[in-house]
Design a protein around this motif. Structure first.
Motif, PDB file in Angstrom:
ATOM      1  N   MET A  99      51.422  44.756 179.845  1.00 17.07           N
ATOM      2  CA  MET A  99      52.525  45.719 179.732  1.00 17.07           C
ATOM      3  C   MET A  99      52.698  46.452 181.062  1.00 17.07           C
ATOM      4  N   PRO A 100      53.867  46.401 181.647  1.00 17.05           N
ATOM      5  CA  PRO A 100      54.065  47.126 182.914  1.00 17.05           C
ATOM      6  C   PRO A 100      54.101  48.636 182.671  1.00 17.05           C
ATOM      7  N   VAL A 101      53.859  49.374 183.722  1.00 14.10           N
ATOM      8  CA  VAL A 101      53.960  50.825 183.634  1.00 14.10           C
ATOM      9  C   VAL A 101      55.442  51.186 183.648  1.00 14.10           C
ATOM     10  N   SER A 102      55.870  51.917 182.665  1.00 10.03           N
ATOM     11  CA  SER A 102      57.271  52.343 182.570  1.00 10.03           C
ATOM     12  C   SER A 102      57.564  53.398 183.630  1.00 10.03           C
ATOM     13  N   LYS A 103      58.747  53.330 184.218  1.00 13.19           N
ATOM     14  CA  LYS A 103      59.124  54.321 185.225  1.00 13.19           C
ATOM     15  C   LYS A 103      59.082  55.732 184.636  1.00 13.19           C
ATOM     16  N   SER A 104      59.364  55.853 183.341  1.00 11.84           N
ATOM     17  CA  SER A 104      59.338  57.181 182.711  1.00 11.84           C
ATOM     18  C   SER A 104      57.917  57.732 182.592  1.00 11.84           C
ATOM     19  N   ASP A 105      56.903  56.891 182.799  1.00 14.31           N
ATOM     20  CA  ASP A 105      55.506  57.347 182.765  1.00 14.31           C
ATOM     21  C   ASP A 105      54.985  57.750 184.142  1.00 14.31           C
ATOM     22  N   ILE A 106      55.806  57.584 185.163  1.00 18.17           N
ATOM     23  CA  ILE A 106      55.431  57.954 186.533  1.00 18.17           C
ATOM     24  C   ILE A 106      56.199  59.220 186.887  1.00 18.17           C
ATOM     25  N   HIS A 107      55.472  60.265 187.242  1.00 22.62           N
ATOM     26  CA  HIS A 107      56.105  61.557 187.516  1.00 22.62           C
ATOM     27  C   HIS A 107      55.890  61.947 188.979  1.00 22.62           C
ATOM     28  N   VAL A 108      57.013  62.028 189.691  1.00 19.21           N
ATOM     29  CA  VAL A 108      57.015  62.359 191.115  1.00 19.21           C
ATOM     30  C   VAL A 108      57.996  63.505 191.310  1.00 19.21           C
ATOM     31  N   ASP A 109      57.629  64.480 192.117  1.00 18.26           N
ATOM     32  CA  ASP A 109      58.508  65.611 192.397  1.00 18.26           C
ATOM     33  C   ASP A 109      59.620  65.153 193.355  1.00 18.26           C
ATOM     34  N   LEU A 110      60.740  64.724 192.776  1.00 21.02           N
ATOM     35  CA  LEU A 110      61.849  64.179 193.569  1.00 21.02           C
ATOM     36  C   LEU A 110      62.416  65.212 194.533  1.00 21.02           C
ATOM     37  N   ASP A 111      62.493  66.458 194.077  1.00 24.89           N
ATOM     38  CA  ASP A 111      63.022  67.514 194.943  1.00 24.89           C
ATOM     39  C   ASP A 111      62.132  67.735 196.162  1.00 24.89           C
ATOM     40  N   LYS A 112      60.833  67.628 195.975  1.00 29.00           N
ATOM     41  CA  LYS A 112      59.915  67.805 197.094  1.00 29.00           C
ATOM     42  C   LYS A 112      60.063  66.662 198.097  1.00 29.00           C
ATOM     43  N   VAL A 113      60.244  65.445 197.612  1.00 28.38           N
ATOM     44  CA  VAL A 113      60.457  64.304 198.513  1.00 28.38           C
ATOM     45  C   VAL A 113      61.731  64.526 199.321  1.00 28.38           C
ATOM     46  N   ARG A 114      62.818  64.883 198.631  1.00 22.81           N
ATOM     47  CA  ARG A 114      64.084  65.142 199.345  1.00 22.81           C
ATOM     48  C   ARG A 114      63.923  66.268 200.362  1.00 22.81           C
ATOM     49  N   SER A 115      63.206  67.311 199.982  1.00 16.64           N
ATOM     50  CA  SER A 115      62.993  68.447 200.875  1.00 16.64           C
ATOM     51  C   SER A 115      62.271  68.014 202.154  1.00 16.64           C
ATOM     52  N   ILE A 116      61.274  67.156 202.029  1.00 16.27           N
ATOM     53  CA  ILE A 116      60.547  66.660 203.199  1.00 16.27           C
ATOM     54  C   ILE A 116      61.481  65.845 204.087  1.00 16.27           C
ATOM     55  N   VAL A 117      62.263  64.966 203.486  1.00 11.11           N
ATOM     56  CA  VAL A 117      63.201  64.149 204.264  1.00 11.11           C
ATOM     57  C   VAL A 117      64.211  65.040 204.985  1.00 11.11           C
ATOM     58  N   TYR A 118      64.804  65.991 204.264  1.00 14.35           N
ATOM     59  CA  TYR A 118      65.800  66.878 204.866  1.00 14.35           C
ATOM     60  C   TYR A 118      65.183  67.758 205.953  1.00 14.35           C
ATOM     61  N   GLN A 119      63.930  68.155 205.787  1.00 15.97           N
ATOM     62  CA  GLN A 119      63.254  68.991 206.781  1.00 15.97           C
ATOM     63  C   GLN A 119      63.230  68.300 208.145  1.00 15.97           C
ATOM     64  N   PHE A 120      62.921  67.012 208.155  1.00 19.08           N
ATOM     65  CA  PHE A 120      62.800  66.305 209.429  1.00 19.08           C
ATOM     66  C   PHE A 120      64.122  65.733 209.926  1.00 19.08           C
ATOM     67  N   LEU A 121      65.143  65.718 209.078  1.00 18.04           N
ATOM     68  CA  LEU A 121      66.449  65.217 209.502  1.00 18.04           C
ATOM     69  C   LEU A 121      67.496  66.328 209.525  1.00 18.04           C
ATOM     70  N   ASN A 122      67.061  67.566 209.457  1.00 14.41           N
ATOM     71  CA  ASN A 122      67.978  68.698 209.365  1.00 14.41           C
ATOM     72  C   ASN A 122      68.985  68.743 210.507  1.00 14.41           C
TER      73      ASN A 122
END
Length: 174
Positions: A73-96
């Motif tokens: 059984m594969p791991v469902s994407k809904s079972d993986i929890h990643v702070d999407l806002d934090k990822v975007r914030s890091i990307v925007y920080q370096f590309l501001n």
């Protein structure tokens, strides 16, 4: 007069062609003390090809190893929890400083992650359009920060059977 005109014309042509060149080249490139593998897609989307960039410090260069217990059984994407806002914030920080130009060009940044089941980010790859203004130096900074700050948590039980799991981050459109 003609000489000045031709010199100016050659100078303008040289500058225009050098601006159109990409900042990436296929193969292995080093920035700081980090090496990146860079390949160019052979497929075009909207008349553009993509660059695929991945760090050589990624733990898994190929597919994730199969579960030892033949769990299917594969791991469902809904079972993986990643702070999407934090990822975007890091990307925007370096590309501001490029954010407006990225927006004007309607650029997109794709990212694929692999997390070990303890939550550690052990693999990041990037997909960019061939005419991107994002540089390898930008990606090196983003990559370092993501590995330090982003962790995953898991729910369900499937993830316990795997060494690591894939997670495709939603593409960032500027």
């Amino acid at each position: 007069m003609k000489t000045t005109f031709f010199i100016t014309l050659v100078f303008l042509f040289y500058n225009m062609t050098s601006c159109a060149q990409t900042r990436f080249t296929e193969g292995v490139s080093t920035i700081g003390n980090q090496k990146f593998d860079i390949t160019k897609s052979s497929l075009t989307v909207n008349n553009k090809r993509s660059w695929f960039v991945s760090s050589q410090k990624n733990k898994y260069q190929g597919p994730i190893p199969l579960p030892k217990d033949n769990y299917d059984m594969p791991v469902s994407k809904s079972d993986i929890h990643v702070d999407l806002d934090k990822v975007r914030s890091i990307v925007y920080q370096f590309l501001n400083n490029k954010k407006q130009e990225l927006h004007n060009k309607n650029e997109k940044l794709g990212m694929a992650f692999k997390f070990e089941t303890n939550g550690s980010l052990v693999y990041v790859s990037y997909t960019l359009f061939e005419d991107t203004i994002i540089t390898l130096a930008d990606l090196e900074q983003i990559d370092t920060a993501l590995r330090q700050e982003i962790k995953a948590t898991f729910s369900g039980q499937s993830y316990d059977h795997y060494i690591a799991v894939d997670y495709n981050f939603p593409r960032i459109t500027f």
